[in-house]
Design a protein around this motif. Structure first.
Motif, short mmCIF file in Angstrom:
data_model
loop_
_atom_site.label_atom_id
_atom_site.label_comp_id
_atom_site.label_asym_id
_atom_site.label_seq_id
_atom_site.Cartn_x
_atom_site.Cartn_y
_atom_site.Cartn_z
N THR A 88 1.15 -1.12 0.00
CA THR A 88 0.04 -0.05 0.01
C THR A 88 1.09 1.87 -0.08
O THR A 88 0.44 2.14 -0.55
CB THR A 88 -0.53 0.31 0.88
N GLN A 89 2.43 0.86 0.17
CA GLN A 89 2.91 2.34 0.11
C GLN A 89 4.22 1.85 -0.21
O GLN A 89 5.25 0.85 0.19
CB GLN A 89 3.60 2.92 1.80
N ASN A 143 -0.11 10.33 -3.81
CA ASN A 143 -0.27 8.99 -3.36
C ASN A 143 -1.13 8.98 -5.18
O ASN A 143 -1.10 9.51 -5.45
CB ASN A 143 -1.23 8.88 -2.87
N LYS A 161 -5.43 4.18 -2.87
CA LYS A 161 -4.70 4.76 -3.53
C LYS A 161 -3.30 4.22 -3.40
O LYS A 161 -3.23 4.01 -2.14
CB LYS A 161 -4.44 6.42 -3.78
N ASN A 163 0.78 4.77 -1.68
CA ASN A 163 0.78 5.79 -1.17
C ASN A 163 2.77 5.86 -1.51
O ASN A 163 3.06 4.72 -1.37
CB ASN A 163 0.65 5.79 0.24
#
Length: 382
Positions: A88-89, A143, A161, A163
């Protein structure tokens, strides 16, 4: 797995539509056949979350039935959507594999999308996951929308989104330690605050979770190394990165070594400024050796693989532990050193045979008598 009275046969699963699968039935004689979906070569492992057993029995009236076909599944009534993705990042400047969990996917997607960039799909879609490997795509501190591009050109976007939190690394140390691991390493840089619990220190293929101290500092412990058992030392690549990073280049390395073995320390007593020799084995070719007397550190010089020397610092009269280190973090005990009261000889003269009288000033034993000092005369045997 198709199990018949005369044996069992396994066939591969062809297509997965959500909770439905399609596979081809092998040739069996007339009779009953039980059907199972097998994972990890076992149908009895209850701990496997993917385990499924179809309890109903299938009867085949035809002796040479070739195929048992499931009724066509109408996927047009199910919409394709992304239920999640990993990671997610990211840091934005390294290779990472984006895996999207796509529900009701009925055709092979053309690409993954990251912002305005299209990335080629690298893995099979029938498992419900779509994987794309992206390398060196410059992503700024922001993002980005992520999704999949279907065969008809339509784009399905994830509800959340991706990141991007860039990281910059500075120095790291110490980068040498014993094979048993546990060396405390400090890494400086910036941008660490957003990665608490997500950064790892890699020692070759092994890794440990990094502790984020603040935005510019992290700490981690070296992992044990079992590869260096057959050699005196081993150097492996060292770097810090998120688990999602698939490929990284590094100029840093960490050297594992056997702990030094200490045999003797000589002399074992003296004053500040005494040259102390520590003998043993396994002393590395390094300029980083230091001796510690009590809590005070002093530089050491490696003479050979089995000897180093250092000068005892000035301390109060007492017995203190002595240890050595080559990284100022991991210490090996060498023994103890006894500090004497410091002496300074003022003068010595021959009074007459067979005894010599020596006039000695005893540092802390000097007593003040006005402007004069009381001195003691000692006359040892000749």
């Amino acid at each position: 797995r198709f199990i018949h009275d005369q044996g069992s046969i396994e066939t591969s699963i062809g297509i997965v539509f959500g909770s439905l699968v399609r596979c081809e039935v092998p040739r069996f004689p007339r009779g009953k056949v039980s059907v199972h979906v097998v994972t990890n070569d076992s149908i009895n492992e209850e701990s496997n979350e993917l385990f499924l057993e179809i309890s109903e029995q299938l009867s085949f009236p035809a002796p040479r039935l070739k195929t048992f076909a499931i009724e066509p599944y109408d996927v047009t009534n199910e919409s394709v959507y992304i239920s999640g993705f990993e990671p997610t990042q990211v840091t934005g400047d390294s290779c990472f594999r984006l895996i999207l969990r796509v529900e009701n996917l009925y055709s092979h997607p053309a690409n993954c999308s990251i912002g305005d960039t299209l990335v080629q799909v690298e893995s099979s879609w029938i498992t419900g996951s779509v994987a794309c490997l992206t390398c060196r795509q410059e992503l700024s501190n922001s993002n980005y929308s992520v999704g999949v591009v279907l065969g008809d050109g339509s784009i399905i976007l994830a509800p959340t989104k991706l990141n991007v939190f860039p990281i910059e690394f500075g120095s790291a140390g110490p980068l040498v330690g014993p094979i048993g691991g546990g060396t405390r390493i400090h890494v400086s840089g910036k941008g660490f605050r957003n990665w608490n619990g997500r950064l790892f220190c890699y020692f070759g293929s092994d890794f440990n979770v990094a502790e984020v101290v603040d935005d510019s500092s992290i700490k981690c412990n070296s992992t044990p190394s079992f590869e260096s058992i057959s050699r005196s030392s081993l150097t492996v690549p060292f770097y810090v990165a998120p688990a999602s990073v698939n490929e990284i280049s590094t100029t840093m390395s960490f050297t594992y070594h056997y702990p030094e073995e200490i045999n003797s320390i000589f002399p074992r007593a003296g004053f500040g400024g005494t040259l102390v020799t520590i003998s043993g084995s396994g002393f590395l070719v390094s300029r980083g050796y230091r001796c510690r007397f009590g809590e005070m550190m002093t530089n050491a010089i490696r003479i050979s693989e089995d000897k180093i020397i250092c000068i005892a610092p000035s301390l109060k009269p007492s017995a203190v532990p002595v240890s050595i280190t080559n990284n100022e973090v991991d210490f090996v005990e060498a023994g103890s050193f006894l500090y004497f009261h410091e002496l300074s000889i003022v003068s010595a003269f021959l009074q007459g045979p067979p005894r010599t009288t020596v006039k000695v000033q005893l540092g802390h034993n000097i007593e003040s008598l006005g402007n004069e000092r009381k001195e003691k005369n000692i006359a040892p045997p000749s």
